[in-house]
Design a protein around this motif. Structure first.
Motif: not given
Lengths: 361, 361
Positions: B203-230
């Protein structure tokens, strides 16, 4: 302590062999007198290394994995592999995808980020109710690989043959691995999320031809590179230790049941009993076409959403759990994985007949 | 059944609270009378959703996570985040990395695949024996983020302050999360592999400021995208259910021990007792410089590799396990995570004194 008798038809995570759970409970605080739990073991410790090595050896034996192929214990689920596969194998070229359900469709969509996806076949037009025949497959010359999903958990279809292709075969076996013998040498890559026939959620098993490693795109994360993980024997970083341990316990149980050959007999018989009810029913409508039917996930409906809901509710009331179909497919789904006892199948069959007698006149 | 009394000083996976393990064992085959194990639960079932939601709520409460930040339960370990962080936050620009040990160095190396890495500070020249002071940090104007590792497990150093930077702070807290209060609002992203202070590996726990989500590079795997996982509340695919469940049990225990404030008192006291021996010793050489010392991982050596080995062997013989240092650092390492009882620390201190009396004349 004996648990309430229920039968868990969940599509995954799903029923596990009772003996594996019993072993886990027995040793939970103190593995083999070492004074600590498997959950507390350093992955670099001799005790865990032994668990890791023996689990890998048991899986190699169970599936008769040839020496040309490497077994990897990874994280991230099939969904991470949807990206890892093209990152490692596509080399920016073209790959053929057979789209026979929700997950192969998602895999194809993800692969489009990394190269050209050619849809070799699709059964989307008929609600993913069938598997294409060999002669229906549209194969690209020079394709980097041919991708398919052996068993479609949501729609209840299963490939009854291994496709013949010039390109290396890449197969998602998440929901039918260890349920039948497989000639691993025919595959470039087999992978499976563990949470159906193998172990708790959190482990992805990969079996990859070493000759295919080393082609990853430059931006592939280290931990997603097959070459790197082969070199590190899956321990570039801390692996999902508990899931690997549980897989070992499940494989011990599998061995006592006659291995994958024994599993295949059981799977055919479980499915036969349920399909027999469907085929003799005037109430239930099976989803998958004959010849494409899954032995692992049997999907059906009554054609009346309220009646479907009543079926699921009545089943739960007598301890037949999780028979509701996936939200994208509706209806009912009975998942009959390796660890489902025949008594559970018989209890389901009895309930299905009773329910029909009550609701069909 | 009581287990053999040992103390497990492993750097991770590591000692867990006995009460959490006892609860897991009690409910292993039958969670709250439902007749199935947590390992067998569909991640979409109400029973598991309740475990998921309550664990998240407990973590939010324990760390006082503000509503601006989202908690994610992911797979892949810190090593996958070494890539996911730049994929999500770097936007092909520059990020500042403080390199204070093995893992921050690897994180910086991985980030170079996705943008420009500026080394804001490095203690490599002195064997990673110290943490840079605020005024030593070389900060890039317009950096996408500032990255550091709060506690260096291998070398035994720990940041005693939170850096002041214009760029969002990204912090690897794998080995000291939940060991002290943290003002989460100061961080853009905190992440941690669970296998030290939280839960079993996987398990990896991530605590991320929602304002930082949505800037992922186009080839980011879905499951690694913070926006998608949020958006999917960590359930784009099957999460590592068992580890999440265990985290909930660990958080129940943490609450009974006074929460993170209680943990901080205990951590200071555990470390104080061991460093006191080191500072009064003519045999042991502490690795970390005063002011940079870790409370979680105390690193030391005798200066004689054979004597180091004798120390580790003698310790194991009396149930003080896993005191060998990491292979890249050598010497000894005592990891004193949240679940290490003070009795374990005292047993270690006693052994250290005895060993010195026997080997230093």
């Amino acid at each position: 302590m004996s648990r309430q008798q229920v039968y868990n038809f969940s599509a995954g995570p799903s029923v596990m062999p009772e003996s594996a759970l019993e072993s886990a409970r027995r040793d939970l605080l103190d593995y083999r007198g070492g004074g600590i739990s498997v959950m507390e073991m350093s992955h670099r410790s001799p005790a865990f290394q032994e668990i890791f090595d023996s689990t890998k050896a048991k899986l190699k034996a169970a599936l008769q994995v040839p020496d040309s192929h490497e077994i990897l214990f990874l994280q991230g689920g099939a969904t991470l592999q949807f990206a890892a596969i093209p990152m490692n194998l596509m080399e920016g070229g073209t790959a053929d995808y057979a789209v026979t359900g929700h997950f192969s469709n998602r895999a194809a969509g993800e692969a489009e980020k990394y190269g050209t996806v050619h849809i070799a076949a699709s059964s989307a037009g008929t609600g993913y109710d069938r598997i294409p025949a060999q002669e229906e497959l549209s194969l690209t010359e020079g394709a980097k690989y041919f991708y398919y999903c052996a068993n479609n958990t949501i729609y209840g279809t299963e490939w009854q043959y291994v496709p013949e292709t010039a390109a290396p075969l890449v197969c998602d076996m998440s929901s039918d691995i260890l349920s039948r013998p497989v000639d691993v040498s025919r595959f470039g890559l087999i992978y499976a999320g563990a949470q159906k026939n193998m172990a708790p959620a959190g482990l992805t098993v990969l079996i990859v031809d070493r000759a295919l490693a080393g082609r990853e795109l430059p931006y592939t994360p280290q931990v997603m590179s097959y070459r790197t993980m082969i070199e590190a024997d899956s321990m570039l970083n801390t692996p999902p230790c508990w899931c690997i341990y549980m897989l070992g316990l499940v494989l011990d149980w599998l061995e006592t049941q006659g291995g994958v050959a024994g599993m295949e007999q059981l799977k055919r018989e479980r499915a036969r009993r349920v399909y027999e009810v469907l085929d003799n029913s005037r109430l239930y409508i099976p989803h998958a076409q004959p010849g494409s039917r899954s032995d692992m996930n049997v999907t059906f409906r009554t054609g009346d959403a309220e009646l479907d809901a009543a079926f699921v509710k009545g089943a739960a009331a007598r301890g037949l759990l999780n028979l509701k179909g996936h939200k994208v497919a509706g209806g009912m789904r009975a998942s009959l994985y390796n660890a489902m006892p025949m008594e559970g199948v018989d209890a389901l069959v009895e309930y299905m007949k009773e329910f029909e007698a009550r609701h069909h006149v």
